[in-house]
Design an enzyme around this catalytic site. Sequence first.
Site, PDB file in Angstrom:
ATOM      1  N   ASP A   1       0.836  -1.209   0.000  1.00  0.00           N
ATOM      2  CA  ASP A   1       0.000   0.000   0.000  1.00  0.00           C
ATOM      3  C   ASP A   1       0.870   1.258   0.000  1.00  0.00           C
ATOM      4  O   ASP A   1       0.569   2.227  -0.689  1.00  0.00           O
ATOM      5  CB  ASP A   1      -0.926  -0.009   1.218  1.00  0.00           C
TER       6      ASP A   1
ATOM      7  N   HIS B   1      -4.616  -3.622   6.339  1.00  0.00           N
ATOM      8  CA  HIS B   1      -4.410  -3.811   4.905  1.00  0.00           C
ATOM      9  C   HIS B   1      -5.756  -4.241   4.318  1.00  0.00           C
ATOM     10  O   HIS B   1      -6.024  -5.407   4.070  1.00  0.00           O
ATOM     11  CB  HIS B   1      -3.335  -4.868   4.637  1.00  0.00           C
TER      12      HIS B   1
END
Length: 333
Positions: free
Chosen positions: A159, A187
């Site tokens: 990410d 996440h």
Amino acid sequence: MAEPIRVVVTGAAGQIAYSLLYMIARGEVFGKDQPLILHLLDIPPMVGVLEGVVMELADCALPLLRQVVPTTDPLVGFKDVSAAFLVGAMPRKEGMERKDLLSANVKIFKVQGEALDKVAKKEVKVLVVGNPANTNAFVCANYAPSIPRENFSAMTRLDQNRASAQIATKMGVPITSVNNIIIWGNHSSTQYPDAGQGKVLVNGQWKSIVEAVGDNAFLEGAFVETVQKRGAAVIAARKMSSAMSAAKAACDHMHDWWNGTAPGQFVSMGVFSDGSYGSPKDVIFSFPVEIKNKQWKIVGNLPISDFAKSKLILTGNELQEEKNEALSVLDSN
């Protein structure tokens, strides 16, 4: 040359591992002078594919790779390992709910935690890549009580890499000209990609991303949404999950854990929360960390906007729910 270290990759016959094993064996994680013994762990139906992966690793003729140990037995897979990449998990298919994913994976990571506890080195660094990564890491650590909890982490580096790439593209600069973007929380699509602490190199000068971009609506809107939904966008386009970028991020995460972060720079890792920044305690929460001597430390006292605080509460709540759900699945087994 140094003594070889043992490194395990689970889900070793899968897509992510196919890129990851080559990067590790080339020396991109532990260094160009660190010989390796790779343990490849997967489930019995994947044995044939695993044999093919072993052949390919041999055919790569990699100088650092001393031995490959393919296995379906966790007690062989985790024996004496110094680093573990837990990639193998029930994969997320298009339209699949995270909750379905959670209950299937809790059982997998319980078994792996127990095996790590029995046979891995006590200083082993365990990186969970398989989703839902934060809660899988929590479960795994729960069943490995003899290994320090700070030795377990979940991957939010993908990410962070996605977020950095978005800013680099927006500003028309190379990826090396962007740093200190933070991924907070889970996440998942509740994660908060935060450019508020980040810096970008423009015309030879490091500037705050907020100042350089000059568009708060973008940084709190399209930027956040693009990063949050990038995994789903890749699945929609490829009909498979993001394997190459996930493998690269796993290498980046473990490389920095092993070798440390540069002065003044921090990276995002899902680690056990101490309640910093109002996060719930004892969940695996992604924070900005600095790393020295293989030990991470949460970066403290960063100024957090009210917008960011609201996002941290949202992702913290989701992690608390996932943890409770995981524990109830474990209790019922």
